[in-house]
Design an enzyme around this catalytic site. Structure first.
Site, PDB file in Angstrom:
ATOM      1  N   GLY A  84     -29.097 -19.403 -37.468  1.00  0.00           N
ATOM      2  CA  GLY A  84     -28.885 -19.639 -36.037  1.00  0.00           C
ATOM      3  C   GLY A  84     -29.431 -20.945 -35.516  1.00  0.00           C
ATOM      4  N   GLU A 115     -31.561 -18.760 -43.360  1.00  0.00           N
ATOM      5  CA  GLU A 115     -30.142 -18.809 -43.692  1.00  0.00           C
ATOM      6  C   GLU A 115     -29.397 -19.830 -42.839  1.00  0.00           C
ATOM      7  OE1 GLU A 115     -29.003 -14.791 -43.041  1.00  0.00           O
ATOM      8  OE2 GLU A 115     -29.964 -14.041 -44.859  1.00  0.00           O
ATOM      9  N   PRO A 116     -29.656 -21.124 -43.022  1.00  0.00           N
ATOM     10  CA  PRO A 116     -28.895 -22.131 -42.268  1.00  0.00           C
ATOM     11  C   PRO A 116     -27.471 -22.230 -42.768  1.00  0.00           C
ATOM     12  CG  PRO A 116     -30.256 -23.197 -43.916  1.00  0.00           C
ATOM     13  CD  PRO A 116     -30.605 -21.729 -43.969  1.00  0.00           C
ATOM     14  N   GLY A 117     -26.535 -22.306 -41.876  1.00  0.00           N
ATOM     15  CA  GLY A 117     -25.141 -22.543 -42.240  1.00  0.00           C
ATOM     16  C   GLY A 117     -24.617 -23.707 -41.439  1.00  0.00           C
ATOM     17  N   ARG A 118     -24.463 -23.482 -40.130  1.00  0.00           N
ATOM     18  CA  ARG A 118     -24.003 -24.516 -39.217  1.00  0.00           C
ATOM     19  C   ARG A 118     -24.851 -25.782 -39.317  1.00  0.00           C
ATOM     20  NH1 ARG A 118     -22.268 -23.035 -33.797  1.00  0.00           N
ATOM     21  NH2 ARG A 118     -23.331 -21.068 -34.224  1.00  0.00           N
ATOM     22  N   TYR A 130     -15.518 -19.023 -27.471  1.00  0.00           N
ATOM     23  CA  TYR A 130     -16.908 -19.086 -27.024  1.00  0.00           C
ATOM     24  C   TYR A 130     -17.151 -20.075 -25.887  1.00  0.00           C
ATOM     25  CZ  TYR A 130     -17.634 -17.013 -31.677  1.00  0.00           C
ATOM     26  OH  TYR A 130     -17.577 -16.230 -32.795  1.00  0.00           O
ATOM     27  N   CYS A 154       1.261 -22.048 -27.888  1.00  0.00           N
ATOM     28  CA  CYS A 154       1.864 -21.451 -26.697  1.00  0.00           C
ATOM     29  C   CYS A 154       0.830 -20.573 -25.988  1.00  0.00           C
ATOM     30  CB  CYS A 154       3.094 -20.642 -27.088  1.00  0.00           C
ATOM     31  SG  CYS A 154       4.099 -20.134 -25.696  1.00  0.00           S
ATOM     32  N   GLU A 155      -0.249 -21.186 -25.568  1.00  0.00           N
ATOM     33  CA  GLU A 155      -1.346 -20.515 -24.863  1.00  0.00           C
ATOM     34  C   GLU A 155      -1.973 -21.497 -23.888  1.00  0.00           C
ATOM     35  OE1 GLU A 155      -2.533 -17.419 -25.122  1.00  0.00           O
ATOM     36  OE2 GLU A 155      -1.276 -16.745 -26.808  1.00  0.00           O
TER      37      GLU A 155
END
Length: 474
Positions: free
Chosen positions: A274, A317-320, A364, A391-392
């Site tokens: 996180g 647990e780093p990811g980003r 988000y 198409c949004e």
């Protein structure tokens, strides 16, 4: 490229609501946001030694371009900063076979959250003993694969899973190491944390409600399971350590309760991931070495206060924080449309991708930084919104930003910090194909994941297969 017949928008326009302050230099490349070493050369954005115009010509757009040296540097920085602790890269942020090999070479562990991520890791040759398997609903097939492969730890998330896992290990004569995921009543996001009742979620066992204690007892009752520690995760995009402090205190209190109740002191705690990154100039991420020092001090102090005989080994647990900053997404502008609002004018700039390659803005309300990447502009900046071709109406890549008023079809736009969760969460909405991921180093690109084709998609549609009619006839 051609200029819009109405000419560039500039000068004296009112500013629509929601925009950040007008930048002093709309062409600037903020070192905190963009990949390490990113700069302009003759006006063109350069990544990993290669100009984006050359990259676009070779690989097309949209495309993800990853600065290999920056990715590896961040991976090694975490491993060095957390010496004496364990670093498990969160594969859900972005995973490919080459990334798996890089992580192995750099000595990190790997956190996988599904059977697919586990299979990719194993097929890529990653050591199973350094794999941690997450998930709130692991199937029997996933658990069998993990146990037979020799996965180093399985983070159990329900009593059903404990009852499911124990006989799988027993039938194979294996004692499977596990951690119990606990919910500590802390939710942390960006600059804030709230230490109240944030336990209404699908993950983990509540400490305050006693579920965590019951889960620990259930694991200890199974001879085929070895309880090696506790796991907690408190949020995402975190910029201060306050939440980790409260979480560590509650996890250590549970360690003390386990000691008093069962007569054992667990030797590991995983405090999750996180850790935030800079998506915009307003973000101020923590350095890995500062995080490591802080976590070590927090856990040691809490263990001393709880009179534990030793401090358990810490995992993160780093990811980003590893995969996010080194990567940009490059788009080509297709249309430019000025829209008059009650307060000012907004320039809607449509690109050749959108929510299929970056769902985070729609999902988000994520904030991103974007620049005109193929040239410099001296035209004053105007209020803009980068939108996709889906198409949004919610198909927005960058909601509020400033761009040069002469942005035009054919220009290249680069969006920073898109390495985490963009390709991992990409879709085929409107039957758009997923962009390639290209690693760039010393001016040379290497394809990590090729561009998806319509034939790839259509190959799943049995009605389009050549032998479909003959099989139906039989």
């Amino acid at each position: 490229m051609h200029a819009h017949p109405a000419g560039p928008l500039h000068g004296g326009l009112q500013v629509p609501d929601g925009l950040p302050p007008r930048p002093e230099d709309v062409n600037a490349i903020d070192a905190q946001v963009w990949p390490a070493g990113a700069h302009r050369r003759d006006g063109v954005l350069v990544l990993g030694g290669a100009g984006v115009t050359d990259l676009a010509a070779q690989y097309g757009t949209p495309a993800y371009f990853l600065d290999e040296a920056d990715f590896r540097g961040r991976s090694r920085d975490y491993q060095a900063s957390f010496a004496g602790m364990d670093v498990f890269y969160a594969g859900k942020s972005f995973l490919s076979s080459q990334v798996v090999r890089w992580l192995d070479e750099d000595g990190l562990g790997l956190d996988v959250a599904s059977g697919g991520e586990l299979e990719l890791a194993l097929r890529s040759g990653f050591p199973p003993a350094r794999i941690a398997l997450h998930g709130n609903n692991k199937s029997v097939a996933e658990l069998i694969r993990a146990v037979e492969a020799g996965v180093g730890r399985i983070i159990v998330d329900s009593l059903d899973e404990i009852a499911r896992l124990a006989p799988i290990a027993a039938e194979r004569g294996i004692v499977q190491p596990v951690q119990v995921r606990v919910t500590v009543g802390v939710e942390a996001h960006t600059h804030e944390f709230i230490a109240t009742a944030h336990e209404d979620q699908k993950f983990g066992f509540s400490i305050s409600g006693g579920a965590a204690s019951r889960a620990v007892a259930a694991v200890l009752a199974e001879s085929s399971l070895s309880l090696i520690g506790l796991h907690s995760h408190i949020g995402s995009q975190i910029f201060d350590m306050s939440g980790f402090g409260v979480a560590a205190r509650r996890v250590v209190e549970l360690l003390a309760e386990i000691r008093d109740t069962h007569g054992i002191e667990l030797q590991e705690i995983d405090l999750g991931g996180g850790l935030g990154i800079a998506y915009t100039a307003d973000d101020d991420p923590l350095r890995p070495q500062d995080v490591a020092e802080s976590l070590r001090g927090i856990v040691e102090a809490e263990c001393a206060a709880a009179a534990l005989s030793s401090t358990p080994r810490i995992s993160v647990e780093p990811g980003r924080a590893i995969s996010g900053p080194p990567t940009i997404t490059l788009y080509e502008v297709g249309t430019v449309k000025p829209v008059q609002l009650d307060k000012g004018t907004r320039l809607y700039v449509s690109v050749d991708g959108g929510m299929s390659d970056n769902i985070r803005t729609a999902l988000y309300d994520a904030q991103y930084t974007c620049v005109l990447a193929n040239r410099l502009s001296e035209v004053p900046a105007v209020a803009a919104r980068i939108v996709g071709k889906h198409c949004e109406s919610g198909d927005i890549v960058v909601r509020d930003l400033w761009l040069p008023g002469d942005v035009q079809p054919g220009d290249l736009l680069a969006v920073a910090a898109t390495g985490a969760y963009c390709r991992a969460m990409a879709s085929n909405y409107n039957l758009l194909t997923k962009p390639p991921v290209v690693a760039v180093k010393d001016g040379v690109g290497t394809v990590l994941m090729r561009r998806e084709t319509l034939e790839d998609i259509f190959s799943l549609d049995v009605g389009l297969q050549p032998d479909h009619s003959s099989k139906e006839a039989q």
